[in-house]
Enzyme design. Structure first.
Site: not given
Length: 216
Positions: A62, A69, A104, A106, A124, A140, A151, A153, A196
């Protein structure tokens, strides 16, 4: 219950589909915030076609100029068609204290994005999706001026339903709210959102409308 709406590279091996079905002092500060003794978290690096090409440490991926990624974004709605938003915990090193979509994150290397999305939502928010559907992908490159991170991604989008009570992990989520489309517009005008959010929201909109209705 939600409150009412507020008035160093490692393991690197080489760098909108709408289907529904700087090493600087700032970097040093971020590493300290993330915790020097924290376990290494690896992300999947992908090419411009979304094909896995290797792995990299999360924070490094990042940092400018960033490494493309794999990621995921989740949009869950209640029975009234309201979107579940979360306000990211103030202790997070990346985008703390801003509003964003339901969840959100990974996938772990080799973890299917669908599995990662369901897992991370439960971790979460303390609730598993009652329904979760793929809603395409979006790529993006979005710099975050507040943190100096970026970002880059290849983001897998998911939409679905939540029917159980939300019990967020305070280390991850500072607040949450269920909002209508109009309330979302009002909140975006008043409060900061993740860099994002608008990009992934608009990319997921066809799937959102199939789940939550044409009002969206």
């Amino acid at each position: 219950m939600p409150q009412s709406l507020p008035t160093n590279p490692t393991h690197f091996t080489s760098e909108i589909d709408t289907g529904l079905d700087v090493e600087t002092d700032v970097t040093a500060d971020l590493r300290a915030t993330a915790g020097a003794s924290a376990p290494e978290i690896l992300l999947e690096l992908v090419d411009d076609e979304g094909v896995t090409i290797g792995t990299a440490e999360k924070l490094w991926a990042h940092q400018q100029p960033g490494r493309l990624h794999r990621a995921f974004s989740v949009f869950l709605f209640d029975r009234q068609g309201r979107l579940l938003l979360q306000r990211r915990a103030l202790g997070k090193y990346h985008s703390p204290g801003v509003w964003s979509n339901t969840c959100c994150g990974h996938p772990y290397p080799d973890e299917p994005p669908f599995v990662a999305a369901a897992r991370r939502t439960a971790e979460e928010l303390g609730v598993a999706p009652a329904l979760l559907c793929e809603a395409g992908t979006v790529r993006y490159d979005l710099p975050d001026e507040a943190s100096g991170l970026i970002e880059r991604e290849w983001n897998h989008l998911f939409v679905g339903l939540v029917t159980a009570d939300v019990q967020p992990d305070p280390d991850e989520v500072d607040d949450f709210a269920f909002v209508t489309a109009e309330e979302l517009r009002e909140l975006e005008a008043e409060r900061p959102f993740s860099v994002w959010f608008r990009t992934v929201f608009e990319a997921a909109l066809p799937g959102i409308r199939e789940i939550a209705g044409r009002d969206w």
